[in-house]
Design a protein around this motif. Structure first.
Motif, PDB file in Angstrom:
ATOM      1  N   MET A  29       2.832   5.912  -5.942  1.00  0.00           N
ATOM      2  CA  MET A  29       2.501   5.940  -7.370  1.00  0.00           C
ATOM      3  C   MET A  29       1.248   6.749  -7.631  1.00  0.00           C
ATOM      4  O   MET A  29       1.160   7.469  -8.640  1.00  0.00           O
ATOM      5  N   SER A  30       0.266   6.654  -6.753  1.00  0.00           N
ATOM      6  CA  SER A  30      -0.972   7.414  -6.972  1.00  0.00           C
ATOM      7  C   SER A  30      -0.772   8.904  -6.777  1.00  0.00           C
ATOM      8  O   SER A  30      -1.418   9.721  -7.436  1.00  0.00           O
ATOM      9  N   GLU A  31       0.152   9.275  -5.865  1.00  0.00           N
ATOM     10  CA  GLU A  31       0.418  10.692  -5.637  1.00  0.00           C
ATOM     11  C   GLU A  31       1.417  11.271  -6.615  1.00  0.00           C
ATOM     12  O   GLU A  31       1.589  12.496  -6.664  1.00  0.00           O
ATOM     13  N   GLY A  32       2.094  10.427  -7.370  1.00  0.00           N
ATOM     14  CA  GLY A  32       3.062  10.919  -8.356  1.00  0.00           C
ATOM     15  C   GLY A  32       4.306  11.489  -7.733  1.00  0.00           C
ATOM     16  O   GLY A  32       4.879  12.456  -8.253  1.00  0.00           O
ATOM     17  N   ASN A  33       4.771  10.939  -6.621  1.00  0.00           N
ATOM     18  CA  ASN A  33       5.932  11.460  -5.895  1.00  0.00           C
ATOM     19  C   ASN A  33       7.188  10.635  -6.151  1.00  0.00           C
ATOM     20  O   ASN A  33       7.981  10.401  -5.240  1.00  0.00           O
ATOM     21  N   PRO A  58       0.810  -1.227   0.000  1.00  0.00           N
ATOM     22  CA  PRO A  58       0.000   0.000   0.000  1.00  0.00           C
ATOM     23  C   PRO A  58       0.839   1.270   0.000  1.00  0.00           C
ATOM     24  O   PRO A  58       0.449   2.272  -0.617  1.00  0.00           O
ATOM     25  N   ARG A  59       1.990   1.235   0.658  1.00  0.00           N
ATOM     26  CA  ARG A  59       2.839   2.439   0.663  1.00  0.00           C
ATOM     27  C   ARG A  59       3.407   2.716  -0.717  1.00  0.00           C
ATOM     28  O   ARG A  59       3.506   3.871  -1.148  1.00  0.00           O
ATOM     29  N   LYS A 107      -8.464   3.077 -15.790  1.00  0.00           N
ATOM     30  CA  LYS A 107      -9.631   2.722 -14.980  1.00  0.00           C
ATOM     31  C   LYS A 107      -9.242   1.719 -13.905  1.00  0.00           C
ATOM     32  O   LYS A 107      -9.662   1.827 -12.747  1.00  0.00           O
ATOM     33  N   ARG A 108      -8.406   0.755 -14.264  1.00  0.00           N
ATOM     34  CA  ARG A 108      -7.958  -0.216 -13.285  1.00  0.00           C
ATOM     35  C   ARG A 108      -7.156   0.460 -12.168  1.00  0.00           C
ATOM     36  O   ARG A 108      -7.302   0.144 -10.986  1.00  0.00           O
ATOM     37  N   LYS A 109      -6.254   1.355 -12.555  1.00  0.00           N
ATOM     38  CA  LYS A 109      -5.450   2.054 -11.555  1.00  0.00           C
ATOM     39  C   LYS A 109      -6.337   2.831 -10.594  1.00  0.00           C
ATOM     40  O   LYS A 109      -6.134   2.806  -9.373  1.00  0.00           O
ATOM     41  N   ARG A 110      -7.309   3.526 -11.140  1.00  0.00           N
ATOM     42  CA  ARG A 110      -8.174   4.341 -10.290  1.00  0.00           C
ATOM     43  C   ARG A 110      -8.942   3.482  -9.293  1.00  0.00           C
ATOM     44  O   ARG A 110      -8.994   3.781  -8.093  1.00  0.00           O
TER      45      ARG A 110
END
Length: 1076
Positions: A468-472, A462-463, A525-528
């Motif tokens: 990856m979701s925050e683009g950091n 999850p971390r 869509k899968r990523k979201r």
């Protein structure tokens, strides 16, 4: 060949040639001027003398250069001529057998060109001819074995069947080429084996011989995937059952006969493994009718032949059905895991995930130096082992990665900090930077392609996804680590998946009504959806609970698949001296029987129930008290499912028959057998018709009671040995046929172009199965009796090597074969054995000087000496001077040692390697393991003669008697079918017609194909139908049915019906409690 360098004379010749025109022109000018200056006659005389001397010198240099150039050209031509003559001498002679052109298709390690989708017409003709030859030879081999005069005890025909859907093309049947379009069609695969127990004709009482056959059955396209379609095709391909050979197999008889010979075996059993579908249950009832009808045709009294049949539901499917309720307990949890797995199929996502994973590790890494480990270290290790407890069937390299990661990352696995506790003085981690780099490498290697195990290890998943979701992603800060990691991560192999193939499949699955969606939009869509679900606060507790409760089922599936592998290996080992003297075969046979008894008597299910009771008791160790209610509900559901599928289902006949194997003595076996016969006489509906009833009536009650009669003891041995063999080889899961489905679909896949037709798919799947089984057996026997290091040796033969004293400028040609040598490989071993002149014999130890001990003295001189490679020439010069200074007596001692070692080399070079299982690392230096009585050969000396010993080993392997016993004796060391068995005198048109008629033409319908409804009492009522409560419950049900069918529901009748329903409900609850 090294190009000759130009000499100094040749260079001077070029210079002279360039100056010659200038000198001749000056001379001619002077001659044309005549005697223009009479006063300078003396100067002209001196200049002419100098010119003549210069011309003579130039002529001499020109002749010298021309001589050296001619000599270099001559030597070049001689070398080329010698190399050409050597190549011609070492040229492999073509095989003179008429069927030698098929060797490349039947060889064990050749490329399977004829099994590729879209192969040429010539390959298709070759494939059909080889298949027809193999099937006719196989049929003739088994029929000759059946009528060879052996005393047979029983034959067991085991089948693992399953049907699936596949996209194939309609074959073109008319001259206009109509057809060829693809469609989805149902196909059936059947993995079939035969087990014979027999004895010699001179000793019919002792049936201690065991022989097995792989019966390769083609894939069958089904027009309709219903019970009738599966039944007719399945029965036609059964090799031995109901006293005769299958209808399809009769068509391979040579010459074709009207009827197949009868099978003279008293016990002919059929064992089936499949999944529990309604269609399969209907097929089972029809097979039961066939067996009962055939048994009724026999005369009264004791049957002369019996045909028991047992069908086992696939244990893997049953475990998966148990796990289904576990996975779908939490809403949208399983769909999130599936979406995440699909995301890992894309190379772009994997690269981003690896970068984010390294960033998480580097930002939370702690390096702690201590003098002793903390007190919680043992608990941390135990928690880590539980996280990695699902690593079943992984390669040894990945298992080593897990063990190394547990050593380096030895902190609390539930903590968010990734720490390395360095034990000062004995850790050997190399410092903080080295430990961090190695931990990053292990994490990327293990988890970079997806999380098979350890999902919640330090909560890195999850971390990582949060970053990856925050683009950091901080690529610049991670550049130093990435440069080290990229060289260690395997980017070839599985990472090079063709994403377009997967995207095409995923569009069909998830595209739905919106067919215009692109793969990029689908992944977004899968990523979201996946990121939003994984970043939820409850995802980590849910995953911990899922991994915690899923481990017993995963372990159960691993045990079932491990037994499938053991059965496959036992079939191969049974050909090695009939398995009678093989300790490995005996151990695997005993282990397989024990597991089958454990599975059939319900202990397999009780183990799962006990595991979930322990999980319920140890739930507090997860530290998620808010999930206690879910854990309690899931454990109860899993215990109920395991009891229903593995305990209650097996508490009936025919599975109770395997309890006879628990008997340790002959009298105990007869007591248990007599008790089962008593139960059969009390209620025939409690015993199944197809297996238990057949075996219990095979021996009469009077015969069982007369235990002192030798006839009774002899008759009892037959069912006892039959149950033992059946328990050892009966497949309890259908994973073999599932693997066959996957292999066939992989070979049939074509990204573009026309799909493969039904006949071509049949042939490709069949030949792949034949070659695969043969290749597995070939490698097994070669590693057991031959030389397991042969492949490495063959790659090194005739190649240029070097040592520490080799000149650096000569190392550029390393790894190349010497001129005129042949390319050694396992494919050429048959030709090399037939042409012994090609085998390079070991060089003479004595050299050109007969009985010279120079080599022995040189070895003695350099022993235990260490010096710089640049000093080698000086050392060898000193050694030569010392050798020349030796006396005659001293030289004679070394010459005697040289002659003795040369004799030993010559003798050892003719001996094959003793065992392929012994590694060269286990051989001590100087040990002679092949000839203990002879003087020792050093490992270097043994390597000098390994080439000829490999050939001798292959000779022993080729002449082994194993090929005569394995799978009918059709194969040999050169190919999966002997060249003599290949049919050559039949035109291709006739052969193709016979092959099509044998495998594709319809078979006549089966008589008495209607279902035989005979469910045992345990399936219908949970106990015998003659018990009091079952009869009482039946009376209430009939009364209620009569009241409800009248149509008049008065108040009194309604009340009476309500009371009856309540009573029946309580009775059912009480009965269920008693069963529990």
């Amino acid at each position: 060949m090294k190009k000759p360098q130009p000499s100094a004379a040749a260079s001077l010749l070029d210079l002279v040639s360039s100056t010659k025109p200038r000198a001749s022109s000056s001379d001619s000018d002077e001659s044309e001027s005549g005697q223009g200056t009479s006063g300078s006659s003396s100067d002209a005389t001196s200049s002419s003398e100098e010119s003549s001397s210069e011309n003579s010198e130039l002529a001499r240099l020109r002749r010298k250069a021309r001589t050296e150039k001619a000599r270099a050209t001559y030597m070049k031509n001689v070398t080329e001529r010698k190399t050409r003559m050597k190549l011609e001498k070492n040229q492999l002679l073509p095989n003179s057998h008429p069927a030698a052109k098929f060797l490349k298709d039947v060889a064990p390690h050749s490329k399977d060109e004829i099994t590729k989708a879209g192969s040429s017409k010539t390959d298709a003709m070759t494939r059909t001819r080889l298949l027809w030859s193999w099937f006719t030879s196989f049929y003739a081999s088994i029929t000759s074995f059946l009528h060879s005069g052996h005393s047979f005890g029983h034959v067991i025909n085991l089948c693992v069947i399953d049907d699936t859907n596949m996209r194939l093309a309609v074959p073109k049947t008319d001259r206009w080429g109509l057809g060829g379009f693809s469609r989805v069609i149902a196909i059936m695969n059947n993995i079939q084996t035969l087990i014979f127990r027999y004895g010699q004709s001179d000793d019919p009482e002792n049936k201690d011989k065991l022989r097995t056959f792989f019966v390769h059955t083609p894939m069958v396209p089904l027009e309709r995937s219903n019970a009738n379609g599966i039944l007719s095709e399945f029965v036609s391909w059964i090799f031995v059952w109901l006293g005769c050979i299958g209808k399809r197999w009769k068509r391979f008889s040579q010459p074709a006969a009207g009827s197949s010979p009868q099978v003279p075996i008293r016990i002919q059993a059929l064992g089936i493994s499949w999944d529990s579908l309604k269609t399969n249950n209907a097929v089972l009832k029809s097979l039961r009718r066939l067996a009962v009808t055939h048994a009724q045709k026999q005369t009264d009294g004791e049957p002369q032949q019996i045909f028991p049949m047992i069908a086992a539901r696939c244990g893997l499917h049953q475990v998966a059905l148990c796990r289904k309720g576990l996975l779908f307990h939490f809403s949208a949890y399983w769909s999130t895991i599936v979406r995440l797995a699909h995301l890992f199929e894309a190379n772009t996502f994997r690269n981003q995930f690896r970068k984010a994973l390294i960033q998480v590790i580097s930002s939370s890494f702690d390096y702690i130096v201590v003098s002793e480990m903390p007190s919680q270290h043992s608990e941390w290790q135990q928690s880590r082992r539980e996280l990695f407890s699902r690593r079943f069937g992984m390669p040894d390299s990945e298992v080593a990665w897990f063990e190394e990661l547990s050593t380096l990352n030895n902190s609390d696995p539930s903590s968010r900090r990734i720490a390395h506790w360095c034990l000062q003085g004995s850790c050997g981690c190399g410092g903080r930077k080295a430990a961090l780099l190695r931990i990053c490498q292990l994490y990327v290697s293990i988890f970079g392609k997806g999380f098979a195990v350890g999902v919640m290890l330090h909560q890195v998943l999850p971390r990582t996804l949060q970053i990856m979701s925050e683009g950091n992603l901080k690529d610049k800060d991670l550049q130093d680590i990435l440069t080290h990691i990229n060289m260690c991560v395997d980017e070839d192999g599985e990472d090079s998946v063709k994403d377009r193939d997967w995207e095409e499949m995923l569009l069909d699955i998830e595209g739905g009504a919106n067919a215009d969606i692109t793969p990029a939009e689908l992944n977004r869509k899968r990523k979201r959806l996946a990121f939003s679900a994984i970043l939820d606060n409850l995802f980590v507790p849910k995953t911990l609970l899922m991994e915690y409760l899923n481990s017993p089922l995963s372990h159960a599936m691993h045990r079932l698949m491990q037994r499938t592998g053991d059965i496959a290996l036992m079939h191969q080992l049974a050909a090695c001296a009939d398995g009678s003297d093989d300790a490995k075969f005996a151990s695997m046979f005993s282990r397989s029987v024990s597991f089958c008894k454990h599975y059939m008597n319900g202990d397999f299910g009780w183990d799962l129930i006990s595991a979930y009771l322990f999980k319920l008791k140890d739930f507090h160790s997860l530290h998620i008290p808010h999930m206690a209610k879910d854990a309690f509900n899931l454990c109860l559901v899993q215990m109920g499912e395991c009891w229903r599928r593995f305990v209650h289902e097996h508490d009936r006949f025919p599975f109770k028959m395997f309890a006879l194997l628990d008997a340790t003595t002959h009298d105990e076996f007869l007591d248990m057998f007599s008790d089962m016969q008593t139960q059969l006489h009390h209620c025939e509906k409690c015993v199944d018709l197809e297996f238990g009833h057949v075996l219990l009536t095979f021996l009469s009650s009077e015969l069982v009671g007369n235990r002192g009669v030798p006839e009774a003891r002899r008759r009892v041995q037959s069912p006892e040995q039959f149950l033992l063999d059946l328990a050892a080889f009966l497949p309890l899961s259908s994973d073999t046929v599932e693997c066959a489905h996957g292999s066939l679909q992989t070979r049939m896949h074509r990204f573009r172009g026309q799909k493969v037709s039904d006949p071509a798919a049949q042939e490709i799947g069949l030949w792949s199965s034949i070659k695969g089984a043969y290749r597995t057996f070939w490698n097994l026997i070669w590693n057991k009796q031959g030389d397991c290091k042969a492949r490495n040796r063959l790659k090194r033969f005739n190649k240029k090597g070097c040592n520490q004293f080799t000149d650096p400028e000569h190392r550029k040609n390393l790894g190349q074969r010497s001129p005129g040598s042949i390319a050694w490989s396992m494919d050429l071993m048959e030709e090399l054995v037939n042409q012994p002149a090609l085998v390079k014999r070991p060089k003479s130890l004595c050299g050109h000087m007969v009985e010279s001990g120079w080599n022995i003295y040189q070895r003695h001189w350099f022993q235990d000496k260490q010096f710089d490679p640049s000093e080698y020439k000086q050392q060898i010069r000193l050694c030569s001077q010392s050798w020349k200074a030796l006396s005659t007596d001293s030289r004679e001692s070394f010459e005697a040692l040289a002659a003795q070692e040369q004799c030993l080399r010559d003798e050892t070079s003719k001996q094959p390697f003793s065992s392929g299982s012994q590694s060269s690392k286990d051989i001590p230096l100087g040990a002679n393991t092949e000839s203990p009585g002879m003087p020792a050969l050093t490992r270097h000396a043994q390597g000098k003669i390994s080439q000829s010993r490999t050939v001798e080993t292959y000779k022993k392997f080729r002449d082994s008697n194993i090929w005569k016993t394995w799978n009918g004796g059709l194969a040999d060391s050169a190919g999966c079918i002997q060249l003599d068995n290949i049919v050559l005198n039949m035109p291709h048109v006739e052969l193709k017609e016979k092959w099509t008629n044998a495998v594709s033409s319809p078979v006549p319908p089966i008589e008495h194909a209607e279902e035989c409804q005979h469910e045992v009492c345990h399936q219908l009522y949970g106990s015998c139908s003659k018990t009091a409560h079952v009869r009482l419950a039946g009376q209430y049900v009939q009364a209620l049915h009569a009241v409800m069918s009248t149509g008049y529901l008065f108040a009194g009748l309604c009340g009476w019906a309500l009371v009856s329903i309540v009573f029946l409900h309580r009775a059912a609850l009480g009965f269920s409690f008693l069963c529990w």
